[in-house]
Write an enzyme that holds these catalytic residues in place. Sequence first.
Site, PDB file in Angstrom:
ATOM      1  CE  LYS A 191      -1.781   2.868   2.834  1.00  0.00           C
ATOM      2  NZ  LYS A 191      -1.859   4.091   1.964  1.00  0.00           N
ATOM      3  CD  GLU A 266      13.576   4.479   7.155  1.00  0.00           C
ATOM      4  OE1 GLU A 266      13.787   5.664   6.841  1.00  0.00           O
ATOM      5  OE2 GLU A 266      13.629   3.532   6.365  1.00  0.00           O
ATOM      6  CB  CYS A 300      13.460   9.324   7.817  1.00  0.00           C
ATOM      7  SG  CYS A 300      14.473   8.165   6.876  1.00  0.00           S
ATOM      8  CD  GLU A 399      10.206  13.396  10.966  1.00  0.00           C
ATOM      9  OE1 GLU A 399      11.185  12.848  10.432  1.00  0.00           O
ATOM     10  OE2 GLU A 399       9.140  12.801  11.211  1.00  0.00           O
TER      11      GLU A 399
END
Length: 505
Positions: A191, A266, A300, A399
């Site tokens: 997905k 992750e 990331c 973040e």
Amino acid sequence: MSDFENNLRKAEAYLERFKTGGVSNHINGEAMPALDGTTFETISPVDLKPLARVAHGKAADIDMAAKAAKAAFPAWAAQSGDARKKMLHAIADAIVKRAEEIAFVECMDTGQTLKFMAKAALRGAENFRYYADKAPEARDGRTLQAPGQLNITTRVPIGPVGVITPWNTPFMLSTWKIAPALAAGCTIVHKPAEFSPLTARLLVEIAEEAGLPKGVWNLVNGLGEDAGKALTEHPDIKAIGFVGESRTGSMIMRQGADTLKRVHFELGGKNPVIVFADADLERAADAAVFMIYSLNGERCTSSSRLLVEASIHDTFVAMVAEKAKRIHVGHPLDPKTVVGPLIHPVHETKVLSYIELARSEGATVAAGGTKVEGPGGGCYVAPTLFTGARNDMRIAQEEIFGPVLTAIPFETEAEALSIANDTQYGLAGYLWTSDVTRALRFTEGLAAGMIWVNSENVRHLPAPFGGVKNSGIGRDGGDWSFDFYMETKNIAFATAAHNIQKLGG
């Protein structure tokens, strides 16, 4: 015709199929609409215009895909490692042949620039080649001796797995997850992120045209709350590999709990780059700029916190600011462009809100800090640097996932380590110093899954990739990927007669 104009012309040709035919799901070797016929729209961040109607898969579509993956699993798992090696190399060859198409579609779908996406397909092919070569050894184990006993371990594929990939560099990250799963002998339900679904459709098409058997790789588009939830809850799916936000990872763990799903995450990062006065400052500045402003800051492993020894802070930050101001923001297909538009207006709003928050918290804008009126009127934000910041500010803790860097001074090594570790995240860290003993001390204490010393993020495929704390669970790369996609089995052979207790006789 300029290179830019030629790129635009080619991109339009590559995108035409999606604009006219949409983006379908792909289940058991067949392209198909969502079972209920619904679609959603995906737009280009360049001009906010529609790119395609995308099949809106839900629980019924996931169920069909999971059953196809389950049915295909025994035959795929039974193939020899050499056969899977040959198949994965064929997929890699097919990716290379369509590298330009992949790059141009990715640029227009995500806003990532051709400067970096030109090699995205080649990176993806490299991932397939690496795991192709490892496929013959995927089942290998160890021999463990004990008194009167010989233990032999082996690994077997875990079964059908779900792969949920993000929107920032979707093609490369899809290959990074899917290649080792296939090499291990698993079948897949993929997905992709709803913001950038186009190259996922190209990838499964490429794989099957290269000869991958039907049902081994299935694709269902949809939203996290419907297709994603159904995938993480489905009893036929034995594991979920996910790349994305930490909050979503926590949700996936809850959704998979009832079926005892194995998970590999992750997740987010607030990665520090720590610069000591004895570092090569020019190289350190180039690396810091590269790691926050390349890929539009939407990565990331970006170095979003800049910790600089106080004695050189002002000089070093000025170097970074000048470099940031010279970065060209523009259309992703323009060869001169370094920073393109952010992925979507929703994300642009988030990034701009953090810039305003930084000002309200008392930070100083040393570069950028504004929206840019780029070509097409899309989601352009200037490369931004904040100074005068503290580590307890939200811009240093949360973040942002955009081209925004926060600089913080430190006085001592101990203070630098304390600031670096004072965050919920622990994905990556970057250390710049010429003192080897300091590097050894500092990296030992730094709470991060990956640390680069005197380097930006240079990936070595056999090395482990992953984070600690809220940045993830598990490791990708090398044999670490097989540890996730495979079960380890131990077989103990008696090599001498041992005492067996006699009961009832």
